[in-house]
Design a protein around this motif. Structure first.
Motif, PDB file in Angstrom:
ATOM      1  N   THR A 167       0.376  -8.561 -18.523  1.00 44.68           N
ATOM      2  CA  THR A 167       0.003  -8.737 -17.128  1.00 44.68           C
ATOM      3  C   THR A 167       0.958  -7.909 -16.285  1.00 44.68           C
ATOM      4  OG1 THR A 167       1.389 -10.718 -16.929  1.00 44.68           O
ATOM      5  CG2 THR A 167      -0.938 -11.050 -17.466  1.00 44.68           C
ATOM      6  N   ALA A 168       0.424  -7.262 -15.277  1.00 38.73           N
ATOM      7  CA  ALA A 168       1.228  -6.424 -14.397  1.00 38.73           C
ATOM      8  C   ALA A 168       0.447  -6.220 -13.099  1.00 38.73           C
ATOM      9  CB  ALA A 168       1.528  -5.082 -15.049  1.00 38.73           C
ATOM     10  N   LEU A 169       1.133  -5.782 -12.076  1.00 34.54           N
ATOM     11  CA  LEU A 169       0.477  -5.502 -10.803  1.00 34.54           C
ATOM     12  C   LEU A 169       0.039  -4.038 -10.798  1.00 34.54           C
ATOM     13  CD1 LEU A 169      -0.403  -6.300  -8.004  1.00 34.54           C
ATOM     14  CD2 LEU A 169       1.922  -5.928  -7.197  1.00 34.54           C
ATOM     15  N   GLY A 170      -1.257  -3.803 -11.044  1.00 33.53           N
ATOM     16  CA  GLY A 170      -1.776  -2.446 -11.055  1.00 33.53           C
ATOM     17  C   GLY A 170      -1.978  -1.908 -12.449  1.00 33.53           C
ATOM     18  N   THR A 171      -3.033  -2.352 -13.132  1.00 29.66           N
ATOM     19  CA  THR A 171      -3.304  -1.916 -14.508  1.00 29.66           C
ATOM     20  C   THR A 171      -4.424  -0.877 -14.580  1.00 29.66           C
ATOM     21  OG1 THR A 171      -4.887  -3.719 -14.861  1.00 29.66           O
ATOM     22  CG2 THR A 171      -2.589  -4.152 -15.422  1.00 29.66           C
ATOM     23  N   TRP A 172      -5.021  -0.542 -13.437  1.00 31.70           N
ATOM     24  CA  TRP A 172      -6.121   0.425 -13.448  1.00 31.70           C
ATOM     25  C   TRP A 172      -5.569   1.841 -13.389  1.00 31.70           C
ATOM     26  CZ3 TRP A 172     -10.537  -1.833  -9.871  1.00 31.70           C
ATOM     27  CH2 TRP A 172     -10.898  -3.102 -10.366  1.00 31.70           C
ATOM     28  N   ARG A 173      -4.757   2.166 -14.378  1.00 32.80           N
ATOM     29  CA  ARG A 173      -4.136   3.487 -14.513  1.00 32.80           C
ATOM     30  C   ARG A 173      -3.913   3.737 -15.999  1.00 32.80           C
ATOM     31  NH1 ARG A 173       0.474   0.873 -11.236  1.00 32.80           N
ATOM     32  NH2 ARG A 173       0.108   2.572  -9.758  1.00 32.80           N
ATOM     33  N   GLU A 174      -3.600   4.964 -16.345  1.00 32.23           N
ATOM     34  CA  GLU A 174      -3.463   5.314 -17.762  1.00 32.23           C
ATOM     35  C   GLU A 174      -2.139   4.851 -18.372  1.00 32.23           C
ATOM     36  OE1 GLU A 174      -6.046   9.112 -18.918  1.00 32.23           O
ATOM     37  OE2 GLU A 174      -4.484   9.614 -17.454  1.00 32.23           O
ATOM     38  N   TYR A 175      -1.076   4.807 -17.577  1.00 34.37           N
ATOM     39  CA  TYR A 175       0.228   4.377 -18.073  1.00 34.37           C
ATOM     40  C   TYR A 175       0.845   3.387 -17.083  1.00 34.37           C
ATOM     41  CZ  TYR A 175       0.073   8.226 -21.431  1.00 34.37           C
ATOM     42  OH  TYR A 175      -0.286   9.078 -22.445  1.00 34.37           O
ATOM     43  N   VAL A 176       1.511   2.374 -17.623  1.00 39.09           N
ATOM     44  CA  VAL A 176       2.164   1.369 -16.794  1.00 39.09           C
ATOM     45  C   VAL A 176       3.522   1.035 -17.388  1.00 39.09           C
ATOM     46  CG1 VAL A 176       1.969  -0.926 -15.763  1.00 39.09           C
ATOM     47  CG2 VAL A 176      -0.105   0.365 -16.272  1.00 39.09           C
ATOM     48  N   ALA A 177       4.545   0.925 -16.529  1.00 42.04           N
ATOM     49  CA  ALA A 177       5.864   0.438 -16.952  1.00 42.04           C
ATOM     50  C   ALA A 177       5.906  -1.054 -16.651  1.00 42.04           C
ATOM     51  CB  ALA A 177       6.964   1.178 -16.196  1.00 42.04           C
ATOM     52  N   LEU A 195       0.823  -1.209   0.000  1.00 42.64           N
ATOM     53  CA  LEU A 195       0.000   0.000   0.000  1.00 42.64           C
ATOM     54  C   LEU A 195       0.860   1.263   0.000  1.00 42.64           C
ATOM     55  CD1 LEU A 195      -2.610  -1.260   2.608  1.00 42.64           C
ATOM     56  CD2 LEU A 195      -2.793  -1.280   0.120  1.00 42.64           C
ATOM     57  N   PRO A 196       0.384   2.336  -0.667  1.00 38.77           N
ATOM     58  CA  PRO A 196      -0.807   2.372  -1.531  1.00 38.77           C
ATOM     59  C   PRO A 196      -0.572   1.588  -2.816  1.00 38.77           C
ATOM     60  CG  PRO A 196       0.382   4.429  -1.715  1.00 38.77           C
ATOM     61  CD  PRO A 196       1.079   3.642  -0.640  1.00 38.77           C
ATOM     62  N   SER A 197      -1.643   1.063  -3.376  1.00 42.94           N
ATOM     63  CA  SER A 197      -1.527   0.210  -4.552  1.00 42.94           C
ATOM     64  C   SER A 197      -2.635   0.495  -5.549  1.00 42.94           C
ATOM     65  CB  SER A 197      -1.598  -1.254  -4.121  1.00 42.94           C
ATOM     66  OG  SER A 197      -1.582  -2.120  -5.237  1.00 42.94           O
ATOM     67  N   SER A 198      -2.344   0.212  -6.804  1.00 43.98           N
ATOM     68  CA  SER A 198      -3.389   0.189  -7.812  1.00 43.98           C
ATOM     69  C   SER A 198      -3.895  -1.246  -7.922  1.00 43.98           C
ATOM     70  CB  SER A 198      -2.863   0.661  -9.167  1.00 43.98           C
ATOM     71  OG  SER A 198      -3.891   0.641 -10.151  1.00 43.98           O
ATOM     72  N   ALA A 199      -4.990  -1.443  -8.620  1.00 45.50           N
ATOM     73  CA  ALA A 199      -5.563  -2.779  -8.790  1.00 45.50           C
ATOM     74  C   ALA A 199      -5.445  -3.208 -10.246  1.00 45.50           C
ATOM     75  CB  ALA A 199      -7.027  -2.781  -8.350  1.00 45.50           C
ATOM     76  N   GLY A 200      -5.830  -4.454 -10.519  1.00 46.49           N
ATOM     77  CA  GLY A 200      -5.846  -4.963 -11.880  1.00 46.49           C
ATOM     78  C   GLY A 200      -4.574  -5.703 -12.239  1.00 46.49           C
ATOM     79  N   PHE A 201      -4.731  -6.863 -12.915  1.00 44.74           N
ATOM     80  CA  PHE A 201      -3.592  -7.687 -13.304  1.00 44.74           C
ATOM     81  C   PHE A 201      -3.473  -7.871 -14.818  1.00 44.74           C
ATOM     82  CE2 PHE A 201      -4.608  -9.432  -9.012  1.00 44.74           C
ATOM     83  CZ  PHE A 201      -3.413  -9.122  -8.390  1.00 44.74           C
ATOM     84  N   GLU A 202      -4.474  -7.469 -15.561  1.00 51.46           N
ATOM     85  CA  GLU A 202      -4.524  -7.827 -16.986  1.00 51.46           C
ATOM     86  C   GLU A 202      -5.053  -6.646 -17.795  1.00 51.46           C
ATOM     87  OE1 GLU A 202      -6.366 -11.575 -19.526  1.00 51.46           O
ATOM     88  OE2 GLU A 202      -7.435 -10.881 -17.748  1.00 51.46           O
ATOM     89  N   ALA A 203      -4.428  -6.361 -18.941  1.00 51.94           N
ATOM     90  CA  ALA A 203      -4.870  -5.219 -19.749  1.00 51.94           C
ATOM     91  C   ALA A 203      -4.297  -5.296 -21.155  1.00 51.94           C
ATOM     92  CB  ALA A 203      -4.437  -3.908 -19.082  1.00 51.94           C
TER      93      ALA A 203
END
Length: 322
Positions: A88-98, A58-66
């Motif tokens: 797949t990633a830890l925290g896909t409920w965001r606009e950009y992911v590394a 925490l704090p964390s985003s959610a979602g594993f698949e996108a």
């Protein structure tokens, strides 16, 4: 960028909030992805509540698949800007992911984002469980929560192999839906007793159970196995543990085992992974396959999306787009 964050564990509607954050900077072995579509899985909801196999930091985003589009490629040039990918990633409920390059897969040209964002977890789990089940043509498979996204994939993939399928549902309108997908027997657990009907209708019981529910239904599904049968547990939608009848295990010589997609894929070599994805993609892009979407919502409307996800009897995935 916009992202959905939770600072404490709890029910999604009580702990999730939308925030503005900095766009992440990818490391040398990572790519930056602009996310275009995400689906809501049971694992996402359990993760937010601290009930999944991975503990949130925490704090964390959610979602594993996108699914999304490469914004900045990796140093090796394997992925370049503009490429459409699923990941797949830890925290896909965001606009950009590394995302590390090992978790990124190019999207087939004719596959829309709405399909690509759900092309990993459920269909690959169904494929992997069938591979591990040992089921042969003409044998019986019982799938609990048959109307789930996983259940629908598993029914269609099993029928391709000539496997007979029984499934459980909780709503009458789901019975015909699953029969049209290929299920041979569908039982409404709100009205019928599966431990009586399924052994009667399958000639003495099923050979394998895929259990997503656990709790009472999972325990009843165990009793539907014939001698030397196997139950593969991969979910706990009821949020209750199984109550095991030791006598059944002993006198019917039953096997009870867990299945987690992460563990299964880790043991595959590169060639086996490519082959598995190829078969899953072929199935998803087939004219005969059916993938249901119940609703699409922008990221900002995540509360409405979750409320739609939680509706009883929902027949299809809920997606967070853009």
């Amino acid at each position: 960028m916009k992202e959905i964050i939770f600072e404490k564990l709890g029910k999604p509607l009580e702990v999730l909030e939308l925030r503005e954050s900095e766009i992440p900077t990818p490391k040398e072995n990572e790519v930056l992805i602009r996310v275009t579509a995400r689906n809501i899985n049971p694992s996402d909801i359990m993760f937010i509540q601290g009930m999944y196999g991975i503990t949130p930091r925490l704090p964390s985003s959610a979602g594993f698949e996108a699914a999304g589009v490469i914004e900045k490629g990796d140093a090796s040039g394997r992925f370049s800007k503009g490429m459409r990918v699923m990941f797949t990633a830890l925290g896909t409920w965001r606009e950009y992911v590394a995302v590390p390059v090992g978790g990124v897969i190019p999207v087939p040209q004719n596959m829309p984002d709405e399909l690509a964002c759900q092309a990993f977890v459920n269909p690959l789990t169904a494929f992997g469980m069938l591979e591990e089940s040992g089921l042969e043509e003409g044998q019986w498979l019982l799938i609990t929560a048959g109307a789930s996204a996983f259940g629908k994939f598993a029914i269609q993939l099993a029928k391709e192999r000539g496997i007979k399928v029984a499934a459980t549902v909780r709503h009458d309108d789901q019975v015909e839906l699953l029969k049209k997908l290929g299920a041979d027997l569908v039982v409404n657990t709100e009205k019928e007793k599966i431990y009586k009907i399924i052994p009667e209708q399958t000639g003495g019981g099923v050979h394998v159970v895929f259990d997503a529910v656990s709790g009472k239904i999972g325990s009843q599904a165990l009793s539907c196995l014939r001698a030397n049968g196997k139950m593969m547990v991969f979910g706990a939608l009821s949020l209750d543990n199984l109550s095991i009848n030791s006598g059944l295990l002993i006198f019917r010589n039953l096997t009870l085992e867990g299945f987690w997609l992460s563990t299964w894929t880790e043991k595959l070599d590169h060639k086996a992974r490519i082959e598995a994805f190829g078969k899953v993609f072929h199935f998803l892009m087939s004219e005969d396959s059916q993938v249901d979407i119940a609703g699409k919502f922008p990221l900002e409307s995540f509360r409405e999306a979750i409320m739609e996800y939680e509706k009883p009897g929902r027949n299809g995935k809920i997606l967070l787009m853009g």
